[in-house]
Scaffold this motif. Structure first.
Motif, PDB file in Angstrom:
ATOM      1  N   ALA A  46       0.841  -1.188   0.000  1.00 20.61           N
ATOM      2  CA  ALA A  46       0.000   0.000   0.000  1.00 20.61           C
ATOM      3  C   ALA A  46       0.878   1.240   0.000  1.00 20.61           C
ATOM      4  CB  ALA A  46      -0.905  -0.008   1.224  1.00 20.61           C
ATOM      5  N   ALA A  47       0.404   2.291  -0.618  1.00 16.31           N
ATOM      6  CA  ALA A  47       1.129   3.561  -0.591  1.00 16.31           C
ATOM      7  C   ALA A  47       1.192   4.063   0.844  1.00 16.31           C
ATOM      8  CB  ALA A  47       0.427   4.576  -1.485  1.00 16.31           C
ATOM      9  N   ALA A  48       2.310   4.597   1.237  1.00 14.50           N
ATOM     10  CA  ALA A  48       2.475   5.098   2.599  1.00 14.50           C
ATOM     11  C   ALA A  48       1.544   6.279   2.834  1.00 14.50           C
ATOM     12  CB  ALA A  48       3.928   5.521   2.822  1.00 14.50           C
ATOM     13  N   PRO A  49       0.964   6.372   4.026  1.00 12.14           N
ATOM     14  CA  PRO A  49       0.117   7.530   4.327  1.00 12.14           C
ATOM     15  C   PRO A  49       0.977   8.785   4.451  1.00 12.14           C
ATOM     16  CG  PRO A  49       0.478   6.241   6.306  1.00 12.14           C
ATOM     17  CD  PRO A  49       1.075   5.460   5.174  1.00 12.14           C
ATOM     18  N   PRO A  50       0.391   9.938   4.257  1.00 15.77           N
ATOM     19  CA  PRO A  50       1.186  11.168   4.290  1.00 15.77           C
ATOM     20  C   PRO A  50       1.495  11.633   5.706  1.00 15.77           C
ATOM     21  CG  PRO A  50      -1.106  11.699   3.880  1.00 15.77           C
ATOM     22  CD  PRO A  50      -1.014  10.203   3.868  1.00 15.77           C
ATOM     23  N   ALA A  51       2.595  12.348   5.837  1.00 18.91           N
ATOM     24  CA  ALA A  51       2.863  13.117   7.055  1.00 18.91           C
ATOM     25  C   ALA A  51       2.075  14.410   6.921  1.00 18.91           C
ATOM     26  CB  ALA A  51       4.357  13.390   7.194  1.00 18.91           C
ATOM     27  N   LEU A  52       1.115  14.613   7.784  1.00 16.11           N
ATOM     28  CA  LEU A  52       0.185  15.720   7.626  1.00 16.11           C
ATOM     29  C   LEU A  52       0.598  16.947   8.423  1.00 16.11           C
ATOM     30  CD1 LEU A  52      -3.139  13.669   7.918  1.00 16.11           C
ATOM     31  CD2 LEU A  52      -2.092  14.568   5.820  1.00 16.11           C
ATOM     32  N   HIS A  53       0.280  18.097   7.864  1.00 17.45           N
ATOM     33  CA  HIS A  53       0.450  19.324   8.626  1.00 17.45           C
ATOM     34  C   HIS A  53      -0.726  20.263   8.332  1.00 17.45           C
ATOM     35  CE1 HIS A  53       2.418  20.404   4.761  1.00 17.45           C
ATOM     36  NE2 HIS A  53       2.039  21.650   5.053  1.00 17.45           N
ATOM     37  N   VAL A  54      -0.904  21.195   9.238  1.00 14.43           N
ATOM     38  CA  VAL A  54      -2.024  22.128   9.152  1.00 14.43           C
ATOM     39  C   VAL A  54      -1.652  23.303   8.262  1.00 14.43           C
ATOM     40  CG1 VAL A  54      -3.426  23.769  10.465  1.00 14.43           C
ATOM     41  CG2 VAL A  54      -2.947  21.479  11.401  1.00 14.43           C
ATOM     42  N   GLU A  55      -2.544  23.595   7.333  1.00 10.78           N
ATOM     43  CA  GLU A  55      -2.412  24.784   6.498  1.00 10.78           C
ATOM     44  C   GLU A  55      -3.776  25.462   6.471  1.00 10.78           C
ATOM     45  OE1 GLU A  55      -1.616  25.283   1.884  1.00 10.78           O
ATOM     46  OE2 GLU A  55       0.225  24.723   2.961  1.00 10.78           O
ATOM     47  N   GLY A  56      -3.899  26.557   7.231  1.00 11.33           N
ATOM     48  CA  GLY A  56      -5.208  27.199   7.368  1.00 11.33           C
ATOM     49  C   GLY A  56      -6.165  26.268   8.086  1.00 11.33           C
ATOM     50  N   ASN A  57      -7.298  25.977   7.447  1.00 14.01           N
ATOM     51  CA  ASN A  57      -8.265  25.055   8.052  1.00 14.01           C
ATOM     52  C   ASN A  57      -8.250  23.691   7.380  1.00 14.01           C
ATOM     53  OD1 ASN A  57      -9.457  25.767   5.618  1.00 14.01           O
ATOM     54  ND2 ASN A  57     -11.540  25.897   6.474  1.00 14.01           N
ATOM     55  N   LYS A  58      -7.132  23.356   6.757  1.00 13.58           N
ATOM     56  CA  LYS A  58      -7.014  22.069   6.057  1.00 13.58           C
ATOM     57  C   LYS A  58      -5.831  21.265   6.589  1.00 13.58           C
ATOM     58  CE  LYS A  58     -10.214  22.834   2.811  1.00 13.58           C
ATOM     59  NZ  LYS A  58     -10.769  24.087   3.343  1.00 13.58           N
ATOM     60  N   LEU A  59      -5.961  19.957   6.485  1.00 15.28           N
ATOM     61  CA  LEU A  59      -4.821  19.068   6.651  1.00 15.28           C
ATOM     62  C   LEU A  59      -4.262  18.814   5.268  1.00 15.28           C
ATOM     63  CD1 LEU A  59      -6.258  16.440   9.172  1.00 15.28           C
ATOM     64  CD2 LEU A  59      -4.753  18.387   9.670  1.00 15.28           C
ATOM     65  N   VAL A  60      -2.955  18.967   5.113  1.00  8.38           N
ATOM     66  CA  VAL A  60      -2.338  18.800   3.794  1.00  8.38           C
ATOM     67  C   VAL A  60      -1.109  17.908   3.909  1.00  8.38           C
ATOM     68  CG1 VAL A  60      -3.153  21.050   3.007  1.00  8.38           C
ATOM     69  CG2 VAL A  60      -0.854  20.840   3.977  1.00  8.38           C
ATOM     70  N   ASP A  61      -0.745  17.306   2.780  1.00  8.51           N
ATOM     71  CA  ASP A  61       0.457  16.471   2.739  1.00  8.51           C
ATOM     72  C   ASP A  61       1.659  17.326   2.324  1.00  8.51           C
ATOM     73  OD1 ASP A  61       0.342  16.791  -0.041  1.00  8.51           O
ATOM     74  OD2 ASP A  61      -0.487  14.797  -0.400  1.00  8.51           O
ATOM     75  N   ALA A  62       2.801  16.679   2.099  1.00  7.62           N
ATOM     76  CA  ALA A  62       4.033  17.411   1.794  1.00  7.62           C
ATOM     77  C   ALA A  62       3.950  18.193   0.496  1.00  7.62           C
ATOM     78  CB  ALA A  62       5.211  16.430   1.739  1.00  7.62           C
ATOM     79  N   ASP A  63       3.037  17.777  -0.407  1.00 10.55           N
ATOM     80  CA  ASP A  63       2.867  18.471  -1.681  1.00 10.55           C
ATOM     81  C   ASP A  63       1.790  19.549  -1.625  1.00 10.55           C
ATOM     82  OD1 ASP A  63       4.809  16.877  -2.947  1.00 10.55           O
ATOM     83  OD2 ASP A  63       3.339  15.287  -3.294  1.00 10.55           O
ATOM     84  N   GLY A  64       1.194  19.716  -0.447  1.00 10.14           N
ATOM     85  CA  GLY A  64       0.141  20.710  -0.292  1.00 10.14           C
ATOM     86  C   GLY A  64      -1.231  20.234  -0.688  1.00 10.14           C
ATOM     87  N   ALA A  65      -1.385  18.928  -0.924  1.00  5.75           N
ATOM     88  CA  ALA A  65      -2.699  18.379  -1.283  1.00  5.75           C
ATOM     89  C   ALA A  65      -3.544  18.188  -0.032  1.00  5.75           C
ATOM     90  CB  ALA A  65      -2.537  17.048  -2.010  1.00  5.75           C
ATOM     91  N   ASN A  66      -4.816  18.588  -0.122  1.00  5.54           N
ATOM     92  CA  ASN A  66      -5.731  18.406   1.000  1.00  5.54           C
ATOM     93  C   ASN A  66      -5.921  16.927   1.303  1.00  5.54           C
ATOM     94  OD1 ASN A  66      -6.050  21.161   0.945  1.00  5.54           O
ATOM     95  ND2 ASN A  66      -8.053  21.106  -0.069  1.00  5.54           N
ATOM     96  N   HIS A  67      -6.046  16.601   2.583  1.00  7.27           N
ATOM     97  CA  HIS A  67      -6.219  15.205   2.991  1.00  7.27           C
ATOM     98  C   HIS A  67      -7.168  15.155   4.178  1.00  7.27           C
ATOM     99  CE1 HIS A  67      -4.854  10.970   3.267  1.00  7.27           C
ATOM    100  NE2 HIS A  67      -5.127  11.127   4.553  1.00  7.27           N
TER     101      HIS A  67
END
Length: 392
Positions: A46-67
């Motif tokens: 399986a693809a590894a899950p992303p390391a998430l961080h907060v950007e505004g009111n969204k959770l995003v991955d290292a590429d800035g994609a919402n998750h």
């Protein structure tokens, strides 16, 4: 929520090696592996899950994609150990975790027991300390290996509370307490954060369901207790506030995503933004729980209390459920949360009687209950309609 043998294979391999040696001795060339049964093809990783961080009111991955975090709770680690029955309730092997992934879940929340993790002397040694921590780490890794985000959270903790809505009179971590304790909770989170800071894909949920508001009639006092802890009205033990626990995590150097639930069993986040703990990394999201029997269980309340929070920070509904073995209520909840791009996790991936409490499954292969069918079908529909990670 307040509550095969391998010997035959070895013999075949030994015979093959001996047979190859014998044939070689009489001058016949042979490939030993050709005498062995073909190995099963390994399943695709399986693809590894992303390391998430907060950007505004969204959770995003290292590429800035919402998750969004969409999945289930896996209860057991909070109560089995303190009751002397084991560490988890039911299987947590590879097949059982795969069954969760088969529902198109991308997250598994894992409730923990404070005393079992720390190994206090009231817990049976087989289920405490290093043994408990090792079992939790193995489950977390299994969840990661199946491409899902593990959320570890402190569910049951130390501290004697016999006031309004008390879950038990026991000082030990045998029920849900109104707030974390200053004696052990910071040490718990320092240890947990140190364990998982090298795995930024793991999220940390500070405390299951705070209810300092049941110990005092003054809502401002309850929220002050929630943030800063100390001596709180109506609670006899010294409290660790959410700020204390954020500090305990960040002092280890861990930058993992942190979740913090509000008061009223995490059902009230009306003052969450006012009392939001300071986090030097900014990687902090609001957690919220909702069941059909909670006070804030209507769209009107969600529009009034939740929407303003969801507009400012990521909102994660760490527990959603209903106690009628149906899914009409969570259907409404999920629709509202979808509209607000928020996350949600069903309670719980355990084979309990769903007519007396929320249980998603009737067996650990993933057969849904009437309640669980609603979550399974909805997650499947989301996965078919669009990916869970999107870019703006």
């Amino acid at each position: 929520m307040r509550h095969p043998s391998h010997s035959r294979k070895r013999r075949k391999r030994r015979f093959a090696v001996l047979a190859g040696a014998l044939l070689a001795a009489v001058g016949l060339a042979v490939s030993v592996p050709s005498l062995l049964p073909a190995a099963d093809a390994a399943p695709a990783a399986a693809a590894a899950p992303p390391a998430l961080h907060v950007e505004g009111n969204k959770l995003v991955d290292a590429d800035g994609a919402n998750h969004r975090l969409l999945g289930v709770n896996r209860s057991g680690g909070e109560y089995m150990c303190v009751q002397g029955h084991g560490i988890f309730d039911g299987p947590v092997d590879d097949a059982s975790v795969q069954a969760i992934a088969d529902w198109k879940a991308n997250t598994v929340r894992i409730p923990l027991n404070e005393e079992c993790w720390l190994g206090t002397d009231n817990i049976e040694p087989a289920y405490a300390g290093a043994n408990y921590r090792s079992a939790v780490e193995e489950l977390v890794q299994r969840v990661l290996d199946h491409g899902m985000t593990p959320v570890v959270e402190m569910h049951w903790s130390y501290g004697q509370y016999t006031g309004n809505s008390s879950g038990c009179s026991d000082v030990h971590a045998s029920c849900q307490k109104p707030m974390p304790d200053a004696r052990y909770a910071p040490d718990f989170w320092s240890s947990v954060a140190s364990t998982f800071k090298g795995r930024p894909e793991v999220a940390l949920d500070l405390f299951n369901e705070p209810y300092p508001d049941r110990a005092t009639s003054n809502t401002a006092d309850a929220w002050a207790c929630w943030k800063d802890g100390g001596t709180c009205p109506g609670i006899d033990y010294e409290v660790a506030g959410m700020q204390d626990l954020v500090d305990a995590v960040r002092d280890t150097g861990a930058e993992n995503l942190i979740l913090a639930g509000g008061i009223a069993y995490s059902n009230d986040v009306s003052q969450w933004l006012t009392y939001k703990p300071d986090d030097p990394t900014g990687n902090l999201a609001a957690a919220w729980h909702v069941y059909n029997f909670n006070t804030c269980a209507s769209k009107a309340c969600w529009d009034s209390q939740l929407a303003p929070v969801a507009a400012e920070v990521p909102l994660v509904a760490g527990e959603i459920g209903e106690n009628d073995c149906s899914h009409g209520f969570i259907d409404t909840v999920m629709a509202w949360l979808d509209e607000h791009d928020a996350s949600y996790l069903g309670w719980t991936w355990n084979t309990w009687d769903c007519s007396s409490g929320p249980a998603l499954i009737s067996d650990y292969t993933g057969t849904p209950t009437g309640f669980g069918a609603g979550l399974r079908d909805h997650l499947g529909a989301l996965a078919t309609a669009r990916p869970t990670a999107t870019t703006d």
